[in-house]
Design an enzyme around this catalytic site. Structure first.
Site, PDB file in Angstrom:
ATOM      1  N   CYS A 117       2.264  -1.679  17.400  1.00  0.00           N
ATOM      2  CA  CYS A 117       1.644  -0.597  18.184  1.00  0.00           C
ATOM      3  C   CYS A 117       0.530  -1.068  19.108  1.00  0.00           C
ATOM      4  O   CYS A 117      -0.095  -0.247  19.779  1.00  0.00           O
ATOM      5  CB  CYS A 117       1.110   0.481  17.250  1.00  0.00           C
ATOM      6  N   CYS A 163      -1.693  -1.861   9.155  1.00  0.00           N
ATOM      7  CA  CYS A 163      -2.268  -1.341  10.396  1.00  0.00           C
ATOM      8  C   CYS A 163      -2.583   0.136  10.165  1.00  0.00           C
ATOM      9  O   CYS A 163      -1.731   0.886   9.690  1.00  0.00           O
ATOM     10  CB  CYS A 163      -1.282  -1.498  11.550  1.00  0.00           C
ATOM     11  N   CYS A 186      -5.281 -12.296   4.584  1.00  0.00           N
ATOM     12  CA  CYS A 186      -4.198 -13.270   4.735  1.00  0.00           C
ATOM     13  C   CYS A 186      -3.038 -12.550   5.441  1.00  0.00           C
ATOM     14  O   CYS A 186      -2.363 -11.705   4.843  1.00  0.00           O
ATOM     15  CB  CYS A 186      -3.785 -13.768   3.355  1.00  0.00           C
TER      16      CYS A 186
END
Length: 197
Positions: A117, A163, A186
């Site tokens: 996105c 996200c 990570c």
């Protein structure tokens, strides 16, 4: 013998009677009451402090007009937007092999964005060499990254990193990072897109 009237009434007067359920108007014509149809009142309610014009400030969780509703995208639509590896990592919670990702050893200054996105996720200034073979960061950009408990490996619970805008799987977060946060995000290279400064 003709009747004479000592009281003269106006030929047209409106009087309003209000009851809890309805409102009636009666029109006086001479000595007769003629009922008139009830009048409907229309009005709009505004919350205290609200304005009829749209506010320039919007809550963070509302998407602007014209932006993509990522939650509604099907797997088929994601497959059209992403490579096979990107889809596997971000939409199916996969993990790339250590030391194989594009950004595991990159030192280029810039901002790492979500491959799905385009949300900015990490600044290169927060990237460090963790020795793990995956790009590692000690701090995300604002609130653009979120985490949740990952129980996919029963004997090793971890915190999954996602996200905050499109729920793309990015990687995992651990408590063995450097100061000032002590965190190690990570992240899979395939979930990122570097925009150099």
């Amino acid at each position: 013998m003709a009747l004479s009237h000592s009281l003269s009434l106006p030929t047209r007067t409106t009087t309003t009677y209000i009851t809890p359920k309805t409102q009636f108007h009666f029109l006086f014509k001479s000595k007769f009451l003629v009922p008139k149809k009830p009048r409907t009142l229309s009005f709009s309610l505004h919350a205290m402090g609200a304005s009829s014009s749209s506010s320039s400030q919007k809550p963070d969780n509302l998407q602007e007009a014209g932006r993509v509703d990522y939650a509604s995208l099907s797997d088929g639509e994601w497959k059209k937007r992403l490579t096979e590896e990107q889809f596997y990592i971000t939409r199916q919670k996969g993990t790339e092999r250590a030391f194989t990702g594009e950004y595991w050893n990159t030192k280029t200054p810039g901002t790492y964005h979500c491959i799905c996105c385009d949300t900015p996720l990490f600044e290169s200034s927060t990237k460090f060499d963790s020795g793990t073979g995956w790009p590692s960061y000690y701090q995300p950009v604002g609130n653009n990254v979120k985490s949740k408990l990952d129980l996919s490996i029963i004997f090793m619970p971890r915190q999954e990193v996602l996200c905050a805008v499109c729920d793309a799987h990015l990687g995992h977060i651990f408590d063995d990072g450097p100061p000032p946060t002590g965190k190690r995000y990570c992240i899979n290279s395939a979930a990122l897109k570097l925009k150099p400064k």
